[in-house]
Design an enzyme around this catalytic site. Structure first.
Site, PDB file in Angstrom:
ATOM      1  N   GLN A 200      48.451  35.008  25.366  1.00  0.00           N
ATOM      2  CA  GLN A 200      48.129  36.344  24.850  1.00  0.00           C
ATOM      3  C   GLN A 200      49.298  37.311  25.015  1.00  0.00           C
ATOM      4  O   GLN A 200      49.445  38.248  24.231  1.00  0.00           O
ATOM      5  CB  GLN A 200      46.892  36.909  25.558  1.00  0.00           C
ATOM      6  N   ASP A 241      38.377  42.577  33.368  1.00  0.00           N
ATOM      7  CA  ASP A 241      37.185  42.118  32.659  1.00  0.00           C
ATOM      8  C   ASP A 241      35.912  42.482  33.408  1.00  0.00           C
ATOM      9  O   ASP A 241      34.847  42.574  32.814  1.00  0.00           O
ATOM     10  CB  ASP A 241      37.251  40.606  32.437  1.00  0.00           C
ATOM     11  N   LYS A 252      42.404  38.229  33.711  1.00  0.00           N
ATOM     12  CA  LYS A 252      43.005  36.994  33.214  1.00  0.00           C
ATOM     13  C   LYS A 252      43.665  36.213  34.343  1.00  0.00           C
ATOM     14  O   LYS A 252      44.316  36.772  35.208  1.00  0.00           O
ATOM     15  CB  LYS A 252      44.023  37.330  32.120  1.00  0.00           C
TER      16      LYS A 252
END
Length: 353
Positions: A200, A241, A252
């Site tokens: 990402q 998150d 992550k």
């Protein structure tokens, strides 16, 4: 003040959701049409769209799409629970998804009890999803405003994964702080972890920084500690998150490693996230369900095998960073500079969250 582009990863047209296929970036900017809740759920599962705030927003739109779908098919509204459950079960770690779905579900229950039905009910649900979308954008701008104050006029900042416009309704959380600092004329250079295995950082964050013209270097994940030891990195900013009641942060995979290294080198480690990311019903990080994805994501890269077929791989998508290793949490309501249960509870209460 520098001019910044306003990248938006999703668009709503005629009760259909159009999303940038993030699996195709950076080579191709492809828009996909999502017209059923099953397509929305699959887009979340396959990480066509990703990022905790964005999957919450898309989940809310998916719920509205699902209710419309059920009514168009002449089915009972009792089947709406199937829509809710399908979307809720797409990914287990990011709390924003559950927060957004619970919000639209409660509105659905209230409006049906009031006798709202048909087109009126569908329009109300789409408007609520749009409200969540817009609230997130304004929250991101506020996070950027608060967070950029923490960065010196000249700063080399390291970030992990993608926390920009592509992970939110627009602007971003951690990358939004960097955007705001750059917009305000600060001399910012970004060090972008590639973020294995889904890359990402290299595919998405670097793409956003190119679009914005923000100076940056792409680095391998395992070079971050060396750069810190050389005195190159001034600050680290990551997203989240889920943030538990005591301030532990699920983010992550690789975030915890960066936090440990930052502490060892005396580098401030900031987390940027909207208050919708807080999960006060979960006491600590040990109670967070951690998603484990297919081992093929580790064993393949760009469609090519990079490990023997017989080799087993572990692919945890997230890790947990203890609150004790976090310098501050940057939210749209302000900055939490003492990261523990007492200060988080007081902060959220005093700011009406």
């Amino acid at each position: 003040m520098r001019k910044i582009k306003d990248i938006r990863p999703i668009q709503l047209k005629d009760h259909k959701l159009y999303v940038i296929n993030q699996l195709k970036l950076p080579k191709e900017k492809e828009w996909l049409e999502l017209s059923t809740y099953q397509q929305v759920a699959e887009a979340i599962e396959k990480m066509i769209i990703r990022g905790a705030p964005l999957i919450g927003i898309v989940g809310a739109y998916g719920f509205a799409i699902g209710v419309k779908q059920i009514l168009d098919e002449g089915r009972s509204l009792d089947d709406v629970r199937d829509v809710f459950d399908r979307l809720k079960n797409t990914r287990p770690t990011a709390v924003n998804l559950f927060w957004a779905l619970e919000r639209v579900w409660k509105k659905f229950e209230r409006w049906t009890e009031e006798g709202r039905s048909g087109e009126e009910l569908v329009n109300l649900l789409f408007k609520e999803a749009e409200r969540i979308d817009l609230e997130d954008y304004h929250a991101n701008k506020a996070i950027g405003g608060y967070g950029q104050v923490l960065l010196p006029e000249r700063c080399n900042v390291l970030t992990h994964c993608n926390t920009g416009a592509l992970a939110t309704s627009g602007w971003g959380t951690a990358l939004g702080v960097i955007r705001s600092a750059f917009e305000n004329g600060k001399d910012i250079t970004v060090y972008v972890d590639e973020t294995r295995p889904y890359l990402q950082g290299s595919r998405l964050t670097a793409w956003e920084l190119v679009e914005e013209g923000i100076p940056h270097y792409l680095i391998t994940d395992n070079s971050a500690g060396f750069l810190m030891s050389k005195g190159i990195i001034d600050a680290i900013i990551v997203g989240a998150d889920r943030i538990t009641a005591n301030g532990d942060v699920a983010n992550k995979i690789g975030t915890y490693t960066l936090a440990v290294l930052a502490e060892a080198h005396g580098i401030p480690f900031y987390v940027a996230a909207p208050t919708s990311t807080f999960d006060l019903d979960t006491d600590s990080g040990k109670d967070i369900p951690i998603e484990e994805r297919s081992q093929l994501e580790v064993k393949k890269c760009g469609g090519c095998d990079i490990a023997p077929e017989e080799t087993e791989a572990l692919n945890y998508s997230f890790d947990v960073t203890p609150a004790s290793k976090i310098t501050a949490i940057i939210t749209e309501k302000g900055i939490i500079s003492h990261v523990d249960k007492e200060h988080i509870t007081k902060f959220l209460r005093y700011r009406g969250v």
